[in-house]
Motif scaffolding. Structure first.
Motif, PDB file in Angstrom:
ATOM      1  N   GLU A 157       0.854  -1.197   0.000  1.00 53.19           N
ATOM      2  CA  GLU A 157       0.000   0.000   0.000  1.00 53.19           C
ATOM      3  C   GLU A 157       0.887   1.243   0.000  1.00 53.19           C
ATOM      4  OE1 GLU A 157      -2.990   0.295   2.985  1.00 53.19           O
ATOM      5  OE2 GLU A 157      -3.801  -1.718   2.652  1.00 53.19           O
ATOM      6  N   VAL A 158       1.032   1.901  -1.145  1.00 55.04           N
ATOM      7  CA  VAL A 158       1.809   3.131  -1.204  1.00 55.04           C
ATOM      8  C   VAL A 158       0.981   4.286  -0.620  1.00 55.04           C
ATOM      9  CG1 VAL A 158       1.051   3.635  -3.589  1.00 55.04           C
ATOM     10  CG2 VAL A 158       3.128   4.693  -2.673  1.00 55.04           C
ATOM     11  N   GLU A 159       1.624   5.150   0.172  1.00 54.41           N
ATOM     12  CA  GLU A 159       0.899   6.243   0.819  1.00 54.41           C
ATOM     13  C   GLU A 159       1.788   7.479   0.977  1.00 54.41           C
ATOM     14  OE1 GLU A 159      -1.460   5.216   4.156  1.00 54.41           O
ATOM     15  OE2 GLU A 159      -1.774   3.133   3.509  1.00 54.41           O
ATOM     16  N   LEU A 160       1.148   8.630   0.978  1.00 58.07           N
ATOM     17  CA  LEU A 160       1.815   9.876   1.365  1.00 58.07           C
ATOM     18  C   LEU A 160       1.863   9.945   2.883  1.00 58.07           C
ATOM     19  CD1 LEU A 160       2.926  12.763   0.778  1.00 58.07           C
ATOM     20  CD2 LEU A 160       0.533  13.551   0.903  1.00 58.07           C
ATOM     21  N   GLU A 230       1.206  12.542  -7.528  1.00 58.12           N
ATOM     22  CA  GLU A 230       1.011  11.204  -8.074  1.00 58.12           C
ATOM     23  C   GLU A 230       1.633  10.160  -7.144  1.00 58.12           C
ATOM     24  OE1 GLU A 230      -0.687  10.403 -10.958  1.00 58.12           O
ATOM     25  OE2 GLU A 230      -1.253  12.529 -11.006  1.00 58.12           O
ATOM     26  N   LEU A 231       0.939   9.025  -6.982  1.00 55.11           N
ATOM     27  CA  LEU A 231       1.453   7.894  -6.211  1.00 55.11           C
ATOM     28  C   LEU A 231       1.517   6.678  -7.121  1.00 55.11           C
ATOM     29  CD1 LEU A 231      -1.083   9.331  -4.363  1.00 55.11           C
ATOM     30  CD2 LEU A 231       0.050   7.972  -2.609  1.00 55.11           C
ATOM     31  N   ARG A 232       2.579   5.895  -6.970  1.00 59.54           N
ATOM     32  CA  ARG A 232       2.713   4.668  -7.760  1.00 59.54           C
ATOM     33  C   ARG A 232       3.376   3.589  -6.919  1.00 59.54           C
ATOM     34  NH1 ARG A 232       4.249   8.782 -11.098  1.00 59.54           N
ATOM     35  NH2 ARG A 232       2.926   9.162 -12.926  1.00 59.54           N
ATOM     36  N   LEU A 233       3.011   2.358  -7.195  1.00 58.96           N
ATOM     37  CA  LEU A 233       3.716   1.231  -6.596  1.00 58.96           C
ATOM     38  C   LEU A 233       3.950   0.182  -7.669  1.00 58.96           C
ATOM     39  CD1 LEU A 233       3.621  -0.325  -3.189  1.00 58.96           C
ATOM     40  CD2 LEU A 233       3.325  -1.867  -5.148  1.00 58.96           C
ATOM     41  N   GLU A 242      -1.594   3.169  -8.976  1.00 60.21           N
ATOM     42  CA  GLU A 242      -1.347   4.477  -9.558  1.00 60.21           C
ATOM     43  C   GLU A 242      -2.515   5.379  -9.194  1.00 60.21           C
ATOM     44  OE1 GLU A 242       0.599   6.221 -13.652  1.00 60.21           O
ATOM     45  OE2 GLU A 242      -0.427   4.283 -13.699  1.00 60.21           O
ATOM     46  N   GLY A 243      -2.226   6.486  -8.558  1.00 59.81           N
ATOM     47  CA  GLY A 243      -3.289   7.390  -8.135  1.00 59.81           C
ATOM     48  C   GLY A 243      -2.750   8.773  -7.874  1.00 59.81           C
ATOM     49  N   ASN A 244      -3.594   9.621  -7.308  1.00 63.36           N
ATOM     50  CA  ASN A 244      -3.225  11.003  -7.016  1.00 63.36           C
ATOM     51  C   ASN A 244      -3.816  11.383  -5.664  1.00 63.36           C
ATOM     52  OD1 ASN A 244      -3.681  14.098  -7.058  1.00 63.36           O
ATOM     53  ND2 ASN A 244      -2.331  13.772  -8.797  1.00 63.36           N
ATOM     54  N   THR A 245      -3.056  12.094  -4.859  1.00 61.34           N
ATOM     55  CA  THR A 245      -3.532  12.473  -3.526  1.00 61.34           C
ATOM     56  C   THR A 245      -4.769  13.368  -3.587  1.00 61.34           C
ATOM     57  OG1 THR A 245      -1.953  14.326  -3.477  1.00 61.34           O
ATOM     58  CG2 THR A 245      -1.265  12.236  -2.455  1.00 61.34           C
ATOM     59  N   GLY A 246      -5.029  13.942  -4.744  1.00 59.27           N
ATOM     60  CA  GLY A 246      -6.250  14.730  -4.905  1.00 59.27           C
ATOM     61  C   GLY A 246      -7.505  13.895  -4.831  1.00 59.27           C
ATOM     62  N   ILE A 270       3.428  10.841  13.043  1.00 60.83           N
ATOM     63  CA  ILE A 270       3.369  10.491  11.620  1.00 60.83           C
ATOM     64  C   ILE A 270       1.957  10.050  11.261  1.00 60.83           C
ATOM     65  CG2 ILE A 270       4.298   8.991   9.809  1.00 60.83           C
ATOM     66  CD1 ILE A 270       6.732   8.544  11.721  1.00 60.83           C
ATOM     67  N   LEU A 271       1.440  10.559  10.145  1.00 62.59           N
ATOM     68  CA  LEU A 271       0.139  10.146   9.612  1.00 62.59           C
ATOM     69  C   LEU A 271       0.323   9.605   8.206  1.00 62.59           C
ATOM     70  CD1 LEU A 271      -3.003  10.037   9.654  1.00 62.59           C
ATOM     71  CD2 LEU A 271      -2.960  12.355   8.697  1.00 62.59           C
ATOM     72  N   ALA A 272      -0.078   8.359   7.994  1.00 59.76           N
ATOM     73  CA  ALA A 272      -0.142   7.780   6.655  1.00 59.76           C
ATOM     74  C   ALA A 272      -1.555   8.004   6.131  1.00 59.76           C
ATOM     75  CB  ALA A 272       0.187   6.287   6.698  1.00 59.76           C
ATOM     76  N   THR A 273      -1.671   8.588   4.947  1.00 60.20           N
ATOM     77  CA  THR A 273      -2.945   9.161   4.507  1.00 60.20           C
ATOM     78  C   THR A 273      -3.814   8.239   3.671  1.00 60.20           C
ATOM     79  OG1 THR A 273      -1.760  10.186   2.647  1.00 60.20           O
ATOM     80  CG2 THR A 273      -2.081  11.526   4.629  1.00 60.20           C
ATOM     81  N   GLY A 274      -3.482   6.953   3.595  1.00 53.47           N
ATOM     82  CA  GLY A 274      -4.325   6.030   2.841  1.00 53.47           C
ATOM     83  C   GLY A 274      -3.731   5.694   1.483  1.00 53.47           C
ATOM     84  N   THR A 275      -4.270   4.650   0.881  1.00 56.65           N
ATOM     85  CA  THR A 275      -3.699   4.142  -0.366  1.00 56.65           C
ATOM     86  C   THR A 275      -4.723   4.117  -1.488  1.00 56.65           C
ATOM     87  OG1 THR A 275      -2.241   2.376  -1.197  1.00 56.65           O
ATOM     88  CG2 THR A 275      -4.236   1.667  -0.049  1.00 56.65           C
ATOM     89  N   PRO A 276      -4.295   4.334  -2.733  1.00 52.69           N
ATOM     90  CA  PRO A 276      -5.215   4.211  -3.870  1.00 52.69           C
ATOM     91  C   PRO A 276      -5.497   2.753  -4.197  1.00 52.69           C
ATOM     92  CG  PRO A 276      -3.021   4.747  -4.642  1.00 52.69           C
ATOM     93  CD  PRO A 276      -2.956   4.779  -3.140  1.00 52.69           C
ATOM     94  N   SER A 277      -6.287   2.529  -5.218  1.00 49.89           N
ATOM     95  CA  SER A 277      -6.653   1.168  -5.605  1.00 49.89           C
ATOM     96  C   SER A 277      -5.450   0.435  -6.192  1.00 49.89           C
ATOM     97  CB  SER A 277      -7.787   1.195  -6.629  1.00 49.89           C
ATOM     98  OG  SER A 277      -7.381   1.898  -7.798  1.00 49.89           O
ATOM     99  N   GLY A 278      -5.587  -0.897  -6.263  1.00 50.52           N
ATOM    100  CA  GLY A 278      -4.546  -1.713  -6.858  1.00 50.52           C
ATOM    101  C   GLY A 278      -3.830  -2.625  -5.886  1.00 50.52           C
ATOM    102  N   VAL A 279      -4.355  -2.741  -4.669  1.00 49.70           N
ATOM    103  CA  VAL A 279      -3.718  -3.628  -3.694  1.00 49.70           C
ATOM    104  C   VAL A 279      -3.887  -5.082  -4.135  1.00 49.70           C
ATOM    105  CG1 VAL A 279      -3.974  -2.006  -1.787  1.00 49.70           C
ATOM    106  CG2 VAL A 279      -5.799  -3.650  -2.256  1.00 49.70           C
ATOM    107  N   GLY A 280      -3.048  -5.952  -3.568  1.00 46.37           N
ATOM    108  CA  GLY A 280      -3.005  -7.328  -4.052  1.00 46.37           C
ATOM    109  C   GLY A 280      -4.174  -8.197  -3.671  1.00 46.37           C
TER     110      GLY A 280
END
Length: 314
Positions: A157-160, A230-233, A242-246, A270-280
């Motif tokens: 889960e990639v996150e900002l 942009e976020l990518r894993l 692949e997503g965007n924090t927006g 520290i706050l991890a702000t959540g992940t876009p779609s595409g998890v396994g």
């Protein structure tokens, strides 16, 4: 400013550095050479940033100086290192608290997990928080260990990541970003089978080394809009997320306002702000990490985590 915790063969314990181009400046050693009052650890810097910031700016300006005497002073004390020759730790190697995390904070992620979770694909009406233990923190290039006796369903889960810079309680949405020290990349590595077995997030999210973080903290003044990144894993070079924090359901302002209601946030939290779609685990068939895989998590304007997967145990 780009800030790291790093180690060298001479100083094996992680300590504070500034990244300038392709080199790391040892803040403590540079401060000694220039007779400046500076911290040696990231948490100390975050807690007293206004006090130390002018000294860090002096170090950066002197490092960029063409005057031989100033460059020589850094060289003589070993304050400058090639980035490729140091070992980067997580920017905050050992947080004082659990990492705060937002669950189901992207609409498409809510939809993809709808038939597997109680929310049934519906967006939450208020932010949903969970935490990861401090022992879950891992470096930006550290190994992710898989022990088959513990879990066989390790997911990505990639996150900002948001780093709190000053103490605050009952923070208003309008003021929330003023409490942010900086931003980093976090990979919320998750044992899905443990998450399901324990019927809550903490255990499955807190295995040792399951929170790679870094490679550095970018101070908030250098990220013009944290809600448009942009976020990518990737796993073995193949893009999985692949997503965007927006696209966050609750932005950083809203999340910090709710999180701080009746609860004090402190420098270094520290706050991890959540992940876009595409998890396994939501794929058909489900996909999980295996020994030999290389996982890369990236947030635009910050950097890339590269974590190899290894097996331990029998």
């Amino acid at each position: 400013m780009k800030l790291v915790s790093f180690a060298t063969s001479q100083i094996p314990e992680p300590h504070l550095g500034i990244v300038r181009d392709n080199e790391v400046l040892d803040v403590d050693l540079a401060g000694r050479a220039l007779q400046l009052d500076v911290p040696d650890q990231m948490l100390d810097l975050i807690e007293s940033y206004e006090r130390y910031q002018p000294a860090l700016q002096v170090i950066l300006s002197r490092a960029g100086s063409r005057r031989f005497s100033e460059v020589q002073a850094f060289s003589e004390v070993g304050a400058a290192h090639a980035l490729s020759e140091v070992r980067l730790a997580a920017p905050i190697p050992r947080p004082r608290k659990n990492i705060f995390c937002l669950a189901v904070n992207y609409s498409e992620h809510a939809k993809e997990t709808g038939n597997l979770r109680e929310h049934q694909g519906q967006e939450p009406e208020i932010p949903v928080f969970f935490t990861k233990a401090p022992t879950s923190v891992n470096g930006p290039y550290g190994e992710i260990e898989i022990d088959p006796q513990v879990s066989s369903e390790i997911d990505w889960e990639v996150e900002l990541g948001v780093i709190i810079g000053k103490k605050g309680k009952n923070i208003s949405e309008s003021d929330a970003l003023s409490y942010v020290f900086g931003y980093t990349v976090i990979n919320d590595v998750t044992a899905r089978d443990l998450q399901k077995q324990h019927k809550q997030f903490f255990k499955g999210k807190s295995l040792d080394g399951s929170a790679p973080m870094g490679p550095w903290i970018i101070t908030a003044d250098e990220i013009s809009d944290p809600h448009n990144l942009e976020l990518r894993l990737r796993v073995n070079g193949e893009t999985k997320q692949e997503g965007n924090t927006g696209s966050m359901i609750f932005n950083i302002n809203q999340a910090l306002a709710v999180l701080s209601r009746g609860m004090t946030l402190e420098p270094g939290d520290i706050l991890a702000t959540g992940t876009p779609s595409g998890v396994g685990f939501s794929r058909t068939p489900p996909q999980f990490l295996a020994p030999g895989d290389l996982m890369e998590a990236e947030v635009e304007g910050i950097g890339v985590l590269r974590n190899p997967i290894v097996q331990v145990g029998s």
